[in-house]
Design a protein around this motif. Structure first.
Motif, PDB file in Angstrom:
ATOM      1  N   UNK A 331       0.831  -1.206   0.000  1.00 16.32           N
ATOM      2  CA  UNK A 331       0.000   0.000   0.000  1.00 16.32           C
ATOM      3  C   UNK A 331       0.866   1.258   0.000  1.00 16.32           C
ATOM      4  N   UNK A 332       1.877   1.288   0.838  1.00 24.33           N
ATOM      5  CA  UNK A 332       2.765   2.441   0.914  1.00 24.33           C
ATOM      6  C   UNK A 332       3.542   2.606  -0.385  1.00 24.33           C
ATOM      7  N   UNK A 333       3.903   1.476  -0.978  1.00 22.73           N
ATOM      8  CA  UNK A 333       4.640   1.536  -2.244  1.00 22.73           C
ATOM      9  C   UNK A 333       3.782   2.156  -3.341  1.00 22.73           C
ATOM     10  N   UNK A 334       2.493   1.803  -3.369  1.00 18.53           N
ATOM     11  CA  UNK A 334       1.612   2.371  -4.375  1.00 18.53           C
ATOM     12  C   UNK A 334       1.465   3.881  -4.198  1.00 18.53           C
ATOM     13  N   UNK A 335       1.478   4.334  -2.962  1.00 18.97           N
ATOM     14  CA  UNK A 335       1.280   5.755  -2.690  1.00 18.97           C
ATOM     15  C   UNK A 335       2.525   6.590  -3.032  1.00 18.97           C
ATOM     16  N   UNK A 336       3.678   5.963  -3.172  1.00 20.38           N
ATOM     17  CA  UNK A 336       4.926   6.681  -3.430  1.00 20.38           C
ATOM     18  C   UNK A 336       5.162   6.965  -4.909  1.00 20.38           C
ATOM     19  N   UNK A 337       4.306   6.460  -5.743  1.00 17.96           N
ATOM     20  CA  UNK A 337       4.535   6.647  -7.167  1.00 17.96           C
ATOM     21  C   UNK A 337       4.478   8.132  -7.520  1.00 17.96           C
ATOM     22  N   UNK A 338       5.460   8.569  -8.359  1.00 18.78           N
ATOM     23  CA  UNK A 338       5.511   9.967  -8.820  1.00 18.78           C
ATOM     24  C   UNK A 338       6.375   9.996 -10.076  1.00 18.78           C
ATOM     25  N   UNK A 339       5.975  10.757 -11.053  1.00 19.18           N
ATOM     26  CA  UNK A 339       6.748  10.770 -12.301  1.00 19.18           C
ATOM     27  C   UNK A 339       8.214  11.170 -12.101  1.00 19.18           C
ATOM     28  N   UNK A 340       8.471  12.099 -11.190  1.00 12.30           N
ATOM     29  CA  UNK A 340       9.843  12.543 -10.996  1.00 12.30           C
ATOM     30  C   UNK A 340      10.679  11.530 -10.228  1.00 12.30           C
ATOM     31  N   UNK A 341       9.989  10.637  -9.455  1.00 14.74           N
ATOM     32  CA  UNK A 341      10.716   9.647  -8.658  1.00 14.74           C
ATOM     33  C   UNK A 341      10.767   8.282  -9.332  1.00 14.74           C
ATOM     34  N   UNK A 342      10.090   8.137 -10.421  1.00 16.79           N
ATOM     35  CA  UNK A 342      10.017   6.832 -11.082  1.00 16.79           C
ATOM     36  C   UNK A 342      10.756   6.908 -12.413  1.00 16.79           C
ATOM     37  N   UNK A 343      12.079   7.045 -12.307  1.00 14.00           N
ATOM     38  CA  UNK A 343      12.880   7.174 -13.524  1.00 14.00           C
ATOM     39  C   UNK A 343      12.893   5.885 -14.334  1.00 14.00           C
ATOM     40  N   UNK A 344      12.762   4.766 -13.657  1.00 11.66           N
ATOM     41  CA  UNK A 344      12.808   3.486 -14.366  1.00 11.66           C
ATOM     42  C   UNK A 344      11.453   3.062 -14.926  1.00 11.66           C
ATOM     43  N   UNK A 345      10.435   3.799 -14.551  1.00 18.05           N
ATOM     44  CA  UNK A 345       9.073   3.408 -14.954  1.00 18.05           C
ATOM     45  C   UNK A 345       8.551   4.433 -15.953  1.00 18.05           C
ATOM     46  N   UNK A 346       8.580   4.091 -17.212  1.00 19.39           N
ATOM     47  CA  UNK A 346       8.139   5.001 -18.247  1.00 19.39           C
ATOM     48  C   UNK A 346       6.639   5.177 -18.302  1.00 19.39           C
TER      49      UNK A 346
END
Length: 994
Positions: A331-346
């Protein structure tokens, strides 16, 4: 040549990389790379490729928030493994994840990228090419979602033995290891789900359903398995349709028409959400309500279908969901998603734009126009909340928890947990390789694979032998088909009273490990039909047949369409919708409603029924009357009438009549083996004994009176001993017949079920009708002989043989037994015994009345006729009749001679014989007769002939003073009679007074 191959492969890889730019993949380097295939979009934009220019890759549309959450589950599992000190220490897992757009074409593009990279890595081109961005081979792939997509991917990956672990593809076709060699999955296959659907329909007693399936490798096999299960349970399918998200409007309209016109209320759907969505929209537009939807797990919790605006149409949905798992920290991992913090996730940028209905300014694909394009094609959960033609720019400070999307719905982690489990399965297979001890490995000679140079096929080998415990304490091991056996939760769609959203209420479960018949559990109290009703809807072609009826086939209709037919007599049904009526056991019969069997009515000639009581009373009356006559004869045994009727034979005759009356009682009451074997012989022997006595008695008197010269030989020949011997011999023949009968074919008690359905007749099976015929036939033969002698002796003195009464009794006997034969043959059941009892009683009463009642009447009510003088008078009268006939015959002869000699004629002679004298009594008289000695006794007889009349007058006087004169006068009269006919004295001499 080698250089040429290198350049060719590099070009291919370069093209693949260009097709999938940085924003179209999630990628991270590592020592070992895992591939991933997820449906980030629901489909692709329809585009006509006229080939006038170079074809371009189609664009994915309609964002899938749940697909992005599944992707996040894979990344979370990999990062968790990389952080683990015990699992793959000193090793780093990387990933390459692509969007399949829920289509085969996009999935194959991504799969070619995996395969191409593996081929480049296998050529070992590092010495020829300076590839600083070199990525290791993909040793396993997690995905894909739909069974149709996984089928295409598995065919390609199987060529190179690259293991594929799917988290959502449940088609049973994928269990075929001959075709899909490297396919495994963490979801149960649809075979159990189809069986569970049929069990639910059977549980609610539905038998009239429709089926809809996606036209792919998921829907077709699933619905085919359901048909097989439905056929075993006598569930009929009214219609069966195929759908697809790419079906044109006309095809959708046809399917909706079929649903609307069908009488089936339950619709079983094997489809994914995107394939079903166009159909549901059209049904909502037409407002077709009242249907019960049985959902497969692919759409049972689909956010495309479970929408409040659709609820009035699909509010009665019951579906299957995979067992939910737990992922700590997810749950906490899902809430941390952010375009600037997810460099590996296009995919993070597009997720942010779709979540907050804005656009990120950097990048051409995220321009307002691009965002507007996406917005125009979105439906359902993929759409944003704005309605403007252009989205506003994103600030980057948006709060992900402030927006409700399927991405943040982590209450029931089902597919997400399957993704998590698939990654851990690959990791544990790598851990087995990492910890392998040489000599104990799975490869040739027990060798182990090198974890630093591990190849895909080696990982596949270890996955097939995998066995580990997951974070929930459950054992994980793939079976021989690469499947994990799991259980299902059964959910019912409810409308939340708080926010009006659709919630999935768990109302039961299906345990595939349990025994058949115990796998399904449903809590009906939790189910809401159409969102509010507790009453189970009716979905049958015909109304239930109540107990006492069965289902009757209607020609031309499915077996579920039937008419209710009453069970025939003798059959019953104690359940609803019985296919056939069961026959009652042999001793039972159906009740009035044919719902159960009751004991059959048992009938026999009972002592307690009126008919049996009446026959018993008559039999007892006969016994009483016979005993009364026997008592009278015993008391008056020394009177002339009793003596004149052969006293000893009369006693025996009365005893036989007692036996006759008594034998009739054996025919009343429940037949037992011993009564059946006793009654016919008792009846036959008793009657033969009776007829034998009458025959011997009648024949003796006849022979005495017709004897020409009475001698002592006659008296000796017809003594008592010989009479009893003849009676015994006649009876012995009947005894022999009975003994042979009882030895060869003894009668027995028999329960007859064939005469009437509802009644069991307990009768006697006679064993041999021929023996019964002999028994009755012999009795009738003796009766016929007796009748002959009785008829012949009808003119003898009545005091001796009562010939007329015996003749009449024999006539009654013959009438009774001749009537008995057709009556016996035409009756059945207890009336057979009744007919025989009536015959026995009628014959017995006839014999008793005709032979003895006249004598008893004289003895009791006419004692004046029970004297020796009366007997002598009757005997003398008979003698004079004979003498008169003889005299008349001589006169006729003399006249004829005179006429022939002298030619003269004379008148008809008239003779008168008169004798009057004082009688000397040579016989002893009873004491009561002494008082009458002074009275004059006389008897007159007039004998008439055709040619004359003879008057006979006899008188008996006993005055003391004229005794000698009277004796002399008697002698003279007797002498004259002797001169007329010598036969008179012969008859008197043979007078058998006992």
């Amino acid at each position: 040549m080698t250089l040429y191959s290198c350049c060719l492969i590099l070009l291919l890889f370069t093209w693949d990389t260009a097709a999938y730019g940085p924003n179209q993949r999630a990628q991270k380097k590592g020592d070992i790379i895992l591939g991933g295939l997820f449906p980030i979009h629901f489909g692709v934009a329809a585009k006509d490729q006229d080939l006038k220019s170079r074809p371009e890759s189609v664009e994915c549309i309609r964002y899938n928030f749940r697909g992005f959450r599944w992707l996040q589950a894979m990344i979370f599992a990999i990062e968790e493994i990389n952080s683990s000190p015990t699992l793959l220490p000193n090793m780093t897992l990387g990933y390459r994840i692509f969007d399949t757009c829920n289509t085969v074409s996009k999935a194959l593009e991504a799969t070619l990228s995996f395969v191409a990279q593996n081929k480049i890595d296998s050529l070992n081109l590092d010495e020829f090419c300076n590839c600083s961005e070199h990525i290791p081979s993909t040793i396993a792939v997690v995905g894909a979602t739909g069974s149709g997509i996984s089928t295409a991917v598995a065919n390609l990956l199987g060529l190179f033995y690259i293991p594929q672990v799917s988290y959502a593809s449940s088609s049973r076709l994928l269990s075929n290891k001959n075709q899909f060699k490297s396919f495994l999955r963490t979801i149960p296959n649809d075979e159990h789900q189809a069986t569970a659907m049929a069990d639910i329909i059977e549980y609610f007693r539905w038998n009239w359903v429709g089926t809809i399936a996606a036209d792919d490798d998921y829907g077709r096999p699933g619905i085919e398995k359901f048909r097989e299960e439905a056929e075993e349970r006598d569930i009929c399918i009214d219609f069966s349709e195929l759908i697809s998200q790419y079906s044109d409007e006309e095809e959708i309209q046809q399917v909706v028409e079929v649903i609307q016109n069908s009488t089936a209320r339950v619709i079983v759907v094997f489809s994914s959400g995107p394939d079903l969505e166009p159909l549901i929209k059209e049904i909502v537009r037409r407002n077709i309500t009242g249907k019960i939807w049985l959902a497969s797990e692919a759409w049972a919790s689909s956010s495309l279908i479970a929408m409040p605006e659709f609820f009035r149409v699909i509010g009665s949905t019951i579906g299957f969901a995979l067992k939910a798992g737990q992922i700590p920290g997810f749950r906490e991992f899902l809430q941390k998603v952010h375009p600037k913090k997810s460099n590996n996730n296009g995919f993070a940028k597009e997720f942010w734009e779709e979540t907050f209905n804005c656009y990120l300014p950097d990048g051409s694909k995220n321009s307002p126009s691009s965002a507007s394009f996406h917005k125009g094609h979105e439906e359902g959960l993929g759409a944003g909340n704005g309605t403007a033609a252009f989205r506003p720019p994103c600030t980057g400070d948006e709060n992900i928890t402030s927006v409700e999307t399927p991405y943040m719905d982590y209450t029931h982690l089902r597919i997400s947990y399957n993704v998590y489990l698939a990654v851990y399965s690959i990791a544990h297979a790598l851990q087995d390789i990492y910890t392998c001890t040489p000599g104990k490995g799975l490869f040739t000679n027990g060798s182990c694979a090198d974890i630093k140079k591990v190849e895909a096929w080696q990982v596949l080998k270890h996955l097939r032998h995998l066995n580990f415990t997951n974070n929930m304490g459950e054992q994980v091991d793939f079976d021989e088909f690469g499947d994990l056996v799991g259980n299902y939760s059964i959910i019912n769609w409810h409308l939340s009273p708080e926010d009006g959203s659709v919630v999935f209420e768990e109302v039961g479960h299906y345990n595939v490990y349990a025994k058949k018949g115990e796998r399904l559990f449903i809590n009906e109290n939790k189910i809401l039909w159409s969102g509010f009703s507790k009453e189970v809807p009716f979905s049958n072609c015909s109304r239930d047949c109540l107990p006492g009826t069965r289902k009757g086939i209607i020609e031309g209709e499915p077996t579920c369409c039937f008419e209710c037919v009453d069970c025939p007599d003798g059959e019953y049904s104690d359940e609803t919708d019985a296919s056939a009526c069961d026959k009652c056991p042999e001793d039972y019969w159906s009740n009035e409603n044919h719902t159960s069997c009751i004991p059959k009515q048992i009938e026999f000639l009972s002592w307690t029924e009126p008919f049996g009581i009446a026959l018993t009373l008559f039999a007892v009356l006969g016994i009483f009357l016979t005993s009364f006559v026997l008592g009278v004869f015993t008391k008056f045994r020394n009177t002339p009438i009793v003596k004149a009727t052969n006293r000893e034979l009369s006693y025996l005759l009365l005893f036989s009549l007692l036996c006759c009356f008594s034998s009739s009682l054996f025919f009343i009451g429940e037949p037992q083996n011993w009564t059946c074997r006793l009654r016919q012989p008792a009846f036959g022997i008793s009657f033969v004994l009776c007829i034998s006595c009458i025959l011997v008695k009648t024949n003796r008197v006849l022979l005495v009176f017709e004897a020409k010269i009475p001698t002592s030989l006659h008296r000796k020949w017809w003594g008592l001993n010989l009479q009893f011997l003849l009676v015994f011999l006649c009876t012995f023949v009947q005894i022999v017949i009975c003994v042979i009968w009882l030895y060869t074919a003894p009668p027995s008690s028999y329960r007859n079920h064939e005469l009437e359905d509802e009644i069991i007749f307990i009768t006697c099976h006679e064993g041999s009708l021929m023996a019964l015929g002999f028994l009755i036939g012999y009795t009738c033969l003796l009766a016929a002989i007796c009748f002959f002698f009785a008829f012949k002796s009808r003119k003898l003195p009545e005091n001796f043989n009562e010939a007329k009464f015996i003749t009449f009794s024999m006539l009654i006997f013959f009438i009774v037994w001749i009537s008995f034969i057709p009556a016996y043959a035409s009756t059945y059941g207890k009336f057979v015994s009744a007919v025989e009892v009536i015959a026995i009683l009628a014959a017995s009463f006839g014999l008793l009345a005709c032979i003895f009642f006249n004598k008893v009447y004289i003895i009791l009510f006419k004692p004046s006729r029970n004297t020796i003088e009366e007997v002598r008078c009757s005997t003398a009268a008979h003698a004079f009749k004979v003498a008169a006939r003889a005299t008349l015959r001589r006169s006729n002869v003399s006249r004829k001679r005179s006429n022939s000699l002298g030619g003269s004629t004379g008148s008809t002679p008239s003779s008168s014989i008169s004798s009057k004298s004082n009688h000397e009594d040579p016989f002893p008289l009873p004491a009561s007769a002494e008082r009458q000695r002074q009275q004059q006794r006389g008897c007159k007889q007039k004998v008439s002939f055709g040619s004359g009349t003879v008057t006979l007058s006899l008188s008996f006087e006993e005055p003391q003073k004229n005794a000698m004169a009277n004796r002399n006068a008697k002698r003279r009269n007797s002498l004259e009679a002797q001169n007329s006919d010598d036969s008179l004295m012969r008859h008197r001499a043979l007078l058998p007074l006992q």
